[in-house]
Design a protein around this motif. Sequence first.
Motif, mmCIF file in Angstrom:
data_model
loop_
_atom_site.group_PDB
_atom_site.id
_atom_site.type_symbol
_atom_site.label_atom_id
_atom_site.label_comp_id
_atom_site.label_asym_id
_atom_site.label_seq_id
_atom_site.Cartn_x
_atom_site.Cartn_y
_atom_site.Cartn_z
ATOM 1 N N SER A 1 -4.230 4.437 -1.091
ATOM 2 C CA SER A 1 -5.262 5.036 -0.235
ATOM 3 C C SER A 1 -4.900 6.492 0.016
ATOM 4 O O SER A 1 -3.817 6.788 0.531
ATOM 5 N N PHE A 2 -5.819 7.377 -0.321
ATOM 6 C CA PHE A 2 -5.554 8.811 -0.208
ATOM 7 C C PHE A 2 -6.581 9.476 0.698
ATOM 8 O O PHE A 2 -7.783 9.484 0.392
ATOM 9 N N ASP A 3 -6.105 10.011 1.808
ATOM 10 C CA ASP A 3 -6.952 10.787 2.708
ATOM 11 C C ASP A 3 -6.756 12.265 2.372
ATOM 12 O O ASP A 3 -5.626 12.760 2.344
ATOM 13 N N ILE A 4 -7.839 12.987 2.162
ATOM 14 C CA ILE A 4 -7.751 14.381 1.753
ATOM 15 C C ILE A 4 -7.068 15.230 2.816
ATOM 16 O O ILE A 4 -6.526 16.309 2.500
ATOM 17 N N MET B 1 0.827 -1.209 0.000
ATOM 18 C CA MET B 1 0.000 0.000 0.000
ATOM 19 C C MET B 1 0.858 1.253 0.000
ATOM 20 O O MET B 1 1.861 1.348 0.710
ATOM 21 N N ILE B 2 0.434 2.208 -0.805
ATOM 22 C CA ILE B 2 0.930 3.578 -0.725
ATOM 23 C C ILE B 2 -0.190 4.403 -0.118
ATOM 24 O O ILE B 2 -1.261 4.553 -0.704
ATOM 25 N N HIS B 3 0.056 4.892 1.078
ATOM 26 C CA HIS B 3 -0.963 5.549 1.893
ATOM 27 C C HIS B 3 -0.530 6.992 2.110
ATOM 28 O O HIS B 3 0.504 7.258 2.731
ATOM 29 N N PRO C 1 2.639 -5.153 5.814
ATOM 30 C CA PRO C 1 3.250 -3.932 6.352
ATOM 31 C C PRO C 1 4.654 -3.664 5.804
ATOM 32 O O PRO C 1 5.074 -2.514 5.728
ATOM 33 N N SER C 2 5.365 -4.714 5.409
ATOM 34 C CA SER C 2 6.709 -4.521 4.864
ATOM 35 C C SER C 2 6.673 -3.874 3.490
ATOM 36 O O SER C 2 7.682 -3.334 3.027
ATOM 37 N N ARG C 3 5.501 -3.908 2.847
ATOM 38 C CA ARG C 3 5.319 -3.270 1.534
ATOM 39 C C ARG C 3 4.346 -2.096 1.648
ATOM 40 O O ARG C 3 3.627 -1.782 0.710
ATOM 41 N N THR C 4 4.361 -1.436 2.794
ATOM 42 C CA THR C 4 3.472 -0.297 3.027
ATOM 43 C C THR C 4 4.284 0.938 3.367
ATOM 44 O O THR C 4 5.171 0.890 4.222
ATOM 45 N N ILE C 5 3.977 2.053 2.702
ATOM 46 C CA ILE C 5 4.595 3.334 3.011
ATOM 47 C C ILE C 5 3.498 4.354 3.268
ATOM 48 O O ILE C 5 2.496 4.393 2.552
ATOM 49 N N GLN C 6 3.682 5.153 4.317
ATOM 50 C CA GLN C 6 2.706 6.163 4.717
ATOM 51 C C GLN C 6 3.372 7.534 4.610
ATOM 52 O O GLN C 6 4.400 7.784 5.246
ATOM 53 N N ILE C 7 2.783 8.404 3.823
ATOM 54 C CA ILE C 7 3.431 9.656 3.426
ATOM 55 C C ILE C 7 2.591 10.850 3.857
ATOM 56 O O ILE C 7 1.378 10.872 3.637
ATOM 57 N N GLY C 8 3.253 11.846 4.452
ATOM 58 C CA GLY C 8 2.574 13.079 4.848
ATOM 59 C C GLY C 8 2.145 13.104 6.303
ATOM 60 O O GLY C 8 1.431 14.011 6.736
ATOM 61 N N ILE C 9 2.589 12.126 7.084
ATOM 62 C CA ILE C 9 2.133 11.952 8.464
ATOM 63 C C ILE C 9 2.615 13.118 9.331
ATOM 64 O O ILE C 9 3.761 13.549 9.252
ATOM 65 N N LEU D 1 3.259 1.152 -11.632
ATOM 66 C CA LEU D 1 3.120 0.225 -10.516
ATOM 67 C C LEU D 1 1.886 -0.659 -10.704
ATOM 68 O O LEU D 1 0.943 -0.300 -11.420
ATOM 69 N N ASN D 2 1.887 -1.783 -10.024
ATOM 70 C CA ASN D 2 0.806 -2.756 -10.155
ATOM 71 C C ASN D 2 -0.346 -2.374 -9.225
ATOM 72 O O ASN D 2 -0.534 -2.958 -8.159
ATOM 73 N N ILE D 3 -1.110 -1.373 -9.631
ATOM 74 C CA ILE D 3 -2.202 -0.834 -8.819
ATOM 75 C C ILE D 3 -3.425 -1.741 -8.952
ATOM 76 O O ILE D 3 -3.953 -1.931 -10.051
ATOM 77 N N VAL D 4 -3.889 -2.286 -7.826
ATOM 78 C CA VAL D 4 -5.021 -3.210 -7.851
ATOM 79 C C VAL D 4 -6.262 -2.637 -7.163
ATOM 80 O O VAL D 4 -7.277 -3.321 -7.035
ATOM 81 N N GLY D 5 -6.195 -1.396 -6.748
ATOM 82 C CA GLY D 5 -7.344 -0.763 -6.109
ATOM 83 C C GLY D 5 -6.924 0.554 -5.489
ATOM 84 O O GLY D 5 -5.732 0.844 -5.342
ATOM 85 N N GLY D 6 -7.912 1.353 -5.145
ATOM 86 C CA GLY D 6 -7.600 2.630 -4.526
ATOM 87 C C GLY D 6 -8.829 3.286 -3.937
ATOM 88 O O GLY D 6 -9.968 2.866 -4.191
ATOM 89 N N ASP D 7 -8.572 4.309 -3.121
ATOM 90 C CA ASP D 7 -9.682 5.072 -2.564
ATOM 91 C C ASP D 7 -9.262 6.511 -2.310
ATOM 92 O O ASP D 7 -8.084 6.824 -2.172
ATOM 93 N N VAL D 8 -10.264 7.380 -2.287
ATOM 94 C CA VAL D 8 -10.132 8.781 -1.876
ATOM 95 C C VAL D 8 -11.163 8.987 -0.778
ATOM 96 O O VAL D 8 -12.357 8.756 -0.999
ATOM 97 N N VAL D 9 -10.708 9.420 0.396
ATOM 98 C CA VAL D 9 -11.613 9.449 1.547
ATOM 99 C C VAL D 9 -11.534 10.775 2.304
ATOM 100 O O VAL D 9 -10.641 11.586 2.093
ATOM 101 N N GLU D 10 -12.498 10.934 3.201
ATOM 102 C CA GLU D 10 -12.536 11.989 4.219
ATOM 103 C C GLU D 10 -12.848 13.392 3.689
ATOM 104 O O GLU D 10 -12.626 14.382 4.388
#
Length: 353
Positions: free
Chosen positions: A270-273, A179-181, A214-222, A307-316
């Motif tokens: 996954s993109f949180d506004i 996940m790219i979060h 989790p080893s393939r998850t990055i969280q950006i902008g925290i 990238l091999n994108i298999v799904g996504g969301d825009v939330v909040e």
Amino acid sequence: MGYDRGKLEALRRKYGESHGGEMFDPKFRRVADKIFSKSGTRLAPYSGIPTFLSAPYREIAADNPDFGDLQVAMIGVPMDLGVTNRPGARFGPRALRAIERIGPYNHVLECAPTHELKVADIGDVPFQSRYRLETSHDDIERRTNQIVDAGVIPLSVGGDHSISHPILKAVGKKAPVGMIHIDAHCDTSGLFDMTKFHHGGPFRNAVLDGVLDPSRTIQIGIRGSAEYLWEFTYESGMTVVHAEEVTGLGIPAIIAKARQIVGDGPTYVSFDIDSIDPAFAPGTGTPEVGGLTTREVLELLRGLKGLNIVGGDVVEVAPQYDTTTNTAHAGAQVLFEILSLMVFSPAISGKGA
């Protein structure tokens, strides 16, 4: 160099009577031919029934659904029962649909995704109850399972961030996904007020359910004062890029780090506004100052091409806190960027020309 009257006459001969869709450069002509009629007109952005990114609407039955030849299904998830602060993200899908002009051409990625993919707005998740959070999550998982089982990629619009957990349970049910979060918050906290199903904990839940790697998850902008809640992020092995690091690292370095972490495997976006600074996007439930700019967000997303994108969301997106509609506009643009990435995703088979 003086004024070139000969060049002016040549331009007049070539362009003087041509209509807006008559392009001579093959790259631009390929796009214009999909969008303009032969008479030189195109759909007015403010007309018709609003859908996500002006994509076609396709009604899909709740029982025994037939997705036909769809490659991507955009779906609204108007549910915000999991918020810890301001409510209102239930109005996000309608707000994004109402934004009148996004695309259709992505000039950086050089694609027109709603014309190059077999994509439709399939409406909203059919909820059994507007009051029961856990039931709503079951409904989201059920609908997303239908999409995934049909070989279609889900692209969801929330709704609060708790919706990502049931979506990931469907997307990652065969094998955990990366996940790219992009967010102001890691959303890996534990139980609050007798429930773990809230918008502060979807990714802890997803890891513990074995559907998110989790080893393939990055969280950006925290950023922000909730940092102490994200112990699970670090313990599980997720990578965090805080907002305070963005200036020093630079977006290209962050893109390279994200690509390295997720690799070639199936990846969810996954993109949180609220990842965007509230100066640009105030319409959200938990705004945090010091966030990303819209330009940084677009550069970051566009760097994920291939990238091999298999799904996504825009939330909040909670539009009632923003009288300018800028938040919904930013959310719709991000939706467009994620859809554009899907044009180049190996997960898409039989892409249109």
